[in-house]
Design an enzyme around this catalytic site. Structure first.
Site, short mmCIF file in Angstrom:
data_model
loop_
_atom_site.label_atom_id
_atom_site.label_comp_id
_atom_site.label_asym_id
_atom_site.label_seq_id
_atom_site.Cartn_x
_atom_site.Cartn_y
_atom_site.Cartn_z
N CYS A 106 24.69 41.64 34.39
CA CYS A 106 24.86 41.33 35.81
C CYS A 106 23.59 41.71 36.58
O CYS A 106 23.03 42.79 36.36
CB CYS A 106 26.07 42.08 36.37
SG CYS A 106 26.41 41.66 38.09
N CYS A 112 25.11 47.99 40.79
CA CYS A 112 26.22 48.91 41.09
C CYS A 112 26.15 50.12 40.13
O CYS A 112 26.25 49.94 38.91
CB CYS A 112 27.56 48.18 40.95
SG CYS A 112 27.59 46.60 41.83
N CYS A 129 28.68 50.78 37.15
CA CYS A 129 29.20 49.67 36.34
C CYS A 129 28.55 49.53 34.96
O CYS A 129 27.33 49.52 34.83
CB CYS A 129 29.04 48.36 37.12
SG CYS A 129 29.87 46.99 36.28
N CYS A 168 44.31 38.37 36.27
CA CYS A 168 43.08 38.56 37.05
C CYS A 168 41.87 38.35 36.16
O CYS A 168 41.74 39.03 35.13
CB CYS A 168 43.02 39.98 37.61
SG CYS A 168 44.45 40.43 38.57
N CYS A 192 44.36 35.46 39.97
CA CYS A 192 43.41 36.26 40.75
C CYS A 192 42.05 36.12 40.09
O CYS A 192 41.97 36.06 38.86
CB CYS A 192 43.84 37.72 40.78
SG CYS A 192 42.67 38.77 41.66
N CYS A 248 42.40 40.73 47.90
CA CYS A 248 42.57 41.96 47.14
C CYS A 248 41.27 42.74 47.35
O CYS A 248 40.21 42.29 46.90
CB CYS A 248 42.78 41.63 45.66
SG CYS A 248 42.79 43.08 44.59
N ARG A 302 47.18 49.42 44.66
CA ARG A 302 47.13 49.44 43.19
C ARG A 302 46.49 50.71 42.65
O ARG A 302 45.35 51.04 43.02
CB ARG A 302 46.38 48.21 42.66
CG ARG A 302 46.31 48.20 41.14
CD ARG A 302 45.70 46.94 40.58
NE ARG A 302 46.47 45.79 40.94
CZ ARG A 302 45.94 44.61 41.26
NH1 ARG A 302 44.65 44.43 41.25
NH2 ARG A 302 46.71 43.59 41.57
#
Ligand code: SAM
Ligand code: DTB
Ligand code: SF4
Length: 344
Positions: A55, A59, A62, A99, A130, A190, A262
């Site tokens: 990616c 972040c 991650c 998801c 999702c 979400c 959640r």
């Protein structure tokens, strides 16, 4: 008496909730929870990483960021058949929502038609859909809605003030723009964040204030406890006090009384008692299935046993899609068996 949800929370009000004695906070959260939800129902979603690793975003938490060497095996965008067969399995095991997550800054024009086909296919199986694909334009959200997407996950992650310590390649306001596109397209939102990233108590207040003061509360609010990933800048950060994690759930429940909160990443590192307290504090959704995106989640069989021991049942799907509202066998057969053997 149930009070209309507010969108004008002030920091000092949220801080006072966090400062309540633990029992007072949980009692209040549980009272609000009961005004809006069946206190013994928990929504169950299964996650699948449809495109893993490499990616471009940085972040710091991650495993999938190309900026860190986490040893993760990268994968191309999965084939439609693979995704649909995983979705079938999730449905057979009792999930009501599927998801799909991709390690992208945003979906490319080349990949987007396949993503839309995934939404259509999963929806045809009678599951709620999702996706979490990074930043989206208004055109992309419209196309996703047309394909039948029920929810889009895009987290604020942390407070506006702490955000730059965690991500520099995407800005906080860009996240809000994506959420606005999702909302405008009529897709359910979400959005939540991560705690245990070395943030201060005021950052947890700030994150919840941003979420609660959105023009409309997200329908789903994932609270993730950091899963520490070797090779990332956060691999050695101090653990959050577990009671502070439970407080975070309770305050989210109070601020966003009609949202599903959640209990998201980090359950594999929690014991059953901790999870039970999170449910008592107002968490009413989990990721279900032995994998999150790239890390472990409790085994489905352990979750079934935990639900049975707590007298919790999975919440039926509510959506405008094919099977609307009906859970038919074999969905939930396993949960039913676990409940029966636990004497419920
Ligand atoms: N790439 C897309 C994005 O970031 O919008 C979608 C997938 S991303 C992995 C979804 C969310 O998972 C992140 O925003 C973050 O809140 C959460 N997450 C990712 N890695 C995590 C970790 N190690 N521990 C806890 N939560 C994590
Ligand atoms: C969310 O808030 N948490 C999920 C989901 N949305 C996409 C992801 C959790 C990821 C945990 C680390 C991993 O498995 O890579
Ligand atoms: Fe990429 Fe999402 Fe991971 Fe950030 S959280 S590095 S955007 S996959």
């Amino acid at each position: 008496m149930s009070v209309a949800p507010r969108h004008d929370w002030q920091n000092h009000e949220i801080e006072s909730l966090f400062q309540l004695p633990f029992n007072d906070l949980l009692f209040r959260a549980q009272g609000i929870h009961r005004q809006h939800f069946d206190p013994n129902a928990v929504q169950v979603s299964t996650l699948l990483s449809i495109k893993t690793g490499a990616c471009p975003e940085d972040c710091k938490y991650c495993s999938q960021s190309g900026h860190y060497n986490t040893g993760l095996e990268k994968e191309k965008l999965l084939a439609l058949e693979t995704v649909l067969s995983e979705a079938e399995n999730a449905k057979t095991n009792g999930a009501t929502r599927f998801c799909m997550g991709a390690a992208w800054k945003h979906p490319s024009a080349k990949d987007f038609p396949l993503v839309l086909a995934m939404v259509r296919g999963v929806r045809e199986l009678g599951l709620e859909t999702c996706m979490t694909l990074g930043q989206l334009s208004a055109e992309q959200t419209d196309a996703l809605r047309e394909a039948g997407l029920d929810y889009y996950n895009h987290n604020l992650d942390t407070s506006r003030e702490y955000y730059d310590k965690i991500i520099t390649t995407r800005h906080f306001d860009e996240r809000l723009d994506t959420l606005a596109h999702v909302r405008a397209a009529g897709i359910k939102v979400c959005s939540g964040g991560i705690v245990g990233m070395g943030e201060q108590a005021r950052d947890r207040v700030g994150l919840l204030r941003e979420l609660a003061n959105l023009p409309q509360h997200p329908e789903s609010v994932p609270i993730n406890n950091l899963v520490k990933i070797k090779g990332t800048p956060l691999e050695n950060v101090d653990d959050l006090d577990p009671f502070d994690f439970i407080r975070m759930i309770a305050v989210a429940r109070i601020l966003m009384p009609q949202s599903h909160v959640r209990l998201s990443a980090g359950r594999e590192q929690m014991n059953d008692q901790m999870q039970a307290l999170c449910f008592f504090a107002g968490a009413n959704s989990i990721f279900y299935g032995d994998r999150l995106l790239t890390t472990a989640n409790p085994l489905a069989s352990s979750d079934m046993q935990l639900f049975a021991r707590l007298g919790i049942h999975p919440e039926p799907a509510k959506h405008g899609s094919v099977n609307s509202g009906q859970l038919e066998p074999p969905q939930h057969a396993q949960f039913h068996d676990a409940m029966t053997s636990a004497g419920h």
